[in-house]
Design a protein around this motif. Sequence first.
Motif, PDB file in Angstrom:
ATOM      1  N   ARG A  49       0.856  -1.196   0.000  1.00  0.00           N
ATOM      2  CA  ARG A  49       0.000   0.000   0.000  1.00  0.00           C
ATOM      3  C   ARG A  49       0.885   1.237   0.000  1.00  0.00           C
ATOM      4  NH1 ARG A  49       1.002   1.684   4.984  1.00  0.00           N
ATOM      5  NH2 ARG A  49       0.924   0.269   6.786  1.00  0.00           N
ATOM      6  N   ASN A  50       0.266   2.397  -0.030  1.00  0.00           N
ATOM      7  CA  ASN A  50       1.010   3.646   0.083  1.00  0.00           C
ATOM      8  C   ASN A  50       1.418   3.885   1.540  1.00  0.00           C
ATOM      9  OD1 ASN A  50       0.913   4.474  -2.659  1.00  0.00           O
ATOM     10  ND2 ASN A  50      -1.203   5.166  -2.379  1.00  0.00           N
ATOM     11  N   PHE A  51       2.356   4.773   1.733  1.00  0.00           N
ATOM     12  CA  PHE A  51       2.884   5.083   3.063  1.00  0.00           C
ATOM     13  C   PHE A  51       1.803   5.618   3.994  1.00  0.00           C
ATOM     14  CE2 PHE A  51       4.322   8.441   5.920  1.00  0.00           C
ATOM     15  CZ  PHE A  51       5.273   7.770   6.683  1.00  0.00           C
ATOM     16  N   GLU A  52       1.905   5.208   5.251  1.00  0.00           N
ATOM     17  CA  GLU A  52       1.078   5.755   6.325  1.00  0.00           C
ATOM     18  C   GLU A  52       1.988   6.131   7.482  1.00  0.00           C
ATOM     19  OE1 GLU A  52      -1.956   2.990   7.428  1.00  0.00           O
ATOM     20  OE2 GLU A  52      -2.927   3.017   5.446  1.00  0.00           O
ATOM     21  N   PRO A  53       1.676   7.189   8.226  1.00  0.00           N
ATOM     22  CA  PRO A  53       2.545   7.635   9.322  1.00  0.00           C
ATOM     23  C   PRO A  53       2.914   6.541  10.315  1.00  0.00           C
ATOM     24  CG  PRO A  53       0.897   9.300   8.875  1.00  0.00           C
ATOM     25  CD  PRO A  53       0.534   8.104   8.024  1.00  0.00           C
ATOM     26  N   SER A  54       2.029   5.589  10.535  1.00  0.00           N
ATOM     27  CA  SER A  54       2.322   4.520  11.491  1.00  0.00           C
ATOM     28  C   SER A  54       3.469   3.624  11.034  1.00  0.00           C
ATOM     29  CB  SER A  54       1.074   3.663  11.727  1.00  0.00           C
ATOM     30  OG  SER A  54       0.640   3.059  10.514  1.00  0.00           O
ATOM     31  N   ASP A  55       3.812   3.699   9.738  1.00  0.00           N
ATOM     32  CA  ASP A  55       4.923   2.884   9.229  1.00  0.00           C
ATOM     33  C   ASP A  55       6.255   3.285   9.862  1.00  0.00           C
ATOM     34  OD1 ASP A  55       3.258   1.457   7.507  1.00  0.00           O
ATOM     35  OD2 ASP A  55       3.490   2.928   5.890  1.00  0.00           O
ATOM     36  N   LEU A  56       6.303   4.492  10.419  1.00  0.00           N
ATOM     37  CA  LEU A  56       7.549   4.972  11.023  1.00  0.00           C
ATOM     38  C   LEU A  56       7.812   4.368  12.393  1.00  0.00           C
ATOM     39  CD1 LEU A  56       7.358   8.791  10.159  1.00  0.00           C
ATOM     40  CD2 LEU A  56       8.598   7.003   8.936  1.00  0.00           C
ATOM     41  N   ASP A  57       6.787   3.760  12.984  1.00  0.00           N
ATOM     42  CA  ASP A  57       6.950   3.188  14.328  1.00  0.00           C
ATOM     43  C   ASP A  57       8.020   2.100  14.328  1.00  0.00           C
ATOM     44  OD1 ASP A  57       4.903   4.838  15.077  1.00  0.00           O
ATOM     45  OD2 ASP A  57       3.365   3.280  15.086  1.00  0.00           O
ATOM     46  N   GLY A  58       9.020   2.288  15.149  1.00  0.00           N
ATOM     47  CA  GLY A  58      10.087   1.299  15.283  1.00  0.00           C
ATOM     48  C   GLY A  58      11.196   1.409  14.256  1.00  0.00           C
ATOM     49  N   ALA A  59      11.092   2.357  13.321  1.00  0.00           N
ATOM     50  CA  ALA A  59      12.116   2.494  12.280  1.00  0.00           C
ATOM     51  C   ALA A  59      13.354   3.207  12.827  1.00  0.00           C
ATOM     52  CB  ALA A  59      11.569   3.258  11.082  1.00  0.00           C
ATOM     53  N   ASP A  60      14.523   2.697  12.454  1.00  0.00           N
ATOM     54  CA  ASP A  60      15.781   3.353  12.818  1.00  0.00           C
ATOM     55  C   ASP A  60      16.263   4.292  11.720  1.00  0.00           C
ATOM     56  OD1 ASP A  60      16.358   1.940  15.361  1.00  0.00           O
ATOM     57  OD2 ASP A  60      16.432   0.181  14.071  1.00  0.00           O
ATOM     58  N   MET A  61      15.823   4.048  10.499  1.00  0.00           N
ATOM     59  CA  MET A  61      16.230   4.843   9.344  1.00  0.00           C
ATOM     60  C   MET A  61      15.117   4.792   8.306  1.00  0.00           C
ATOM     61  SD  MET A  61      19.386   4.111   6.672  1.00  0.00           S
ATOM     62  CE  MET A  61      20.661   4.268   7.920  1.00  0.00           C
ATOM     63  N   VAL A  62      14.911   5.895   7.602  1.00  0.00           N
ATOM     64  CA  VAL A  62      13.881   5.953   6.566  1.00  0.00           C
ATOM     65  C   VAL A  62      14.502   6.439   5.263  1.00  0.00           C
ATOM     66  CG1 VAL A  62      11.720   7.039   5.831  1.00  0.00           C
ATOM     67  CG2 VAL A  62      12.020   6.353   8.210  1.00  0.00           C
ATOM     68  N   LEU A  63      14.230   5.700   4.202  1.00  0.00           N
ATOM     69  CA  LEU A  63      14.713   6.058   2.868  1.00  0.00           C
ATOM     70  C   LEU A  63      13.498   6.233   1.967  1.00  0.00           C
ATOM     71  CD1 LEU A  63      17.517   3.335   2.617  1.00  0.00           C
ATOM     72  CD2 LEU A  63      17.696   5.648   3.551  1.00  0.00           C
TER      73      LEU A  63
END
Length: 261
Positions: free
Chosen positions: A79-93
């Motif tokens: 799916r497309n990005f949702e803000p909750s996808d950032l939970d637990g992420a150490d790095m985002v590309l």
Amino acid sequence: MAQPNQQKFPAVQGGGSLIVAWQIKGKRVLVVGGGEVAAGRILNCLNADALVTVVSPLARLNSEVAYRVAQNEVTHIDRNFEPSDLDGADMVLVAVDDPEASSTIWKLCKEKRIIANIADVPPECDFYFGSVHRDGPLQIMVSTNGKGPRLASTIRKFIAKQLPSNAGSAIETVGQLRVKLRQIAPRPEDGPKRMAWMTKVSDAYSLSQMCELTEEDMANLLRYYPSGKVPSMDVLQSLRGNPDGSKLDVFDGSFGFSVGA
């Protein structure tokens, strides 16, 4: 207090980046997008043993990213990005062709204090990807600080052509020798001597000679460590099958030989 002589110190050159070898093994990396740029980012992270999650509709994955998903090399969210996808992420590309969406993700990362790279938008990057030459443990990165990625690739290829084909193998050998040396000199106080001796070894032999070192050669070489000496390659080779040095004219009978480079 006397002022230091300014000419003895390198001048500061501002405007650069701090180039480091970032250890992201086991870290969670979120990749937003599934095209060619995303594929390159994903491979870089997998090569560094990161845990990669890709957020992109299945229909927008290119063949390489689709392959990574099929091989279970990455986790895929269809799916497309949702803000909750950032939970637990150490790095985002982020690698999507949507400037507005990219900037929104960047701002969310700043709010959550997550480091991020927004492809092709240098002002919205905590770090840049360079052009990397890889040969086993050897990694050489060329960075233009986001100003000329294509030129960085050209420069990287030029540098790679100047290197011997066995450079990576030589580094593997040095790594093995360091491990063996630490086994015979494990104490923290041995550190300075270990480093000094390994420097002599690295300076004494060429890359091709490093590649030719056998297990027997390394064992014989380590016998020189207590004296701090490093034998020439000719002497080291003459010890093959002749560990007591009986065929050499310069052996003093002690632990280690009296010849050195």
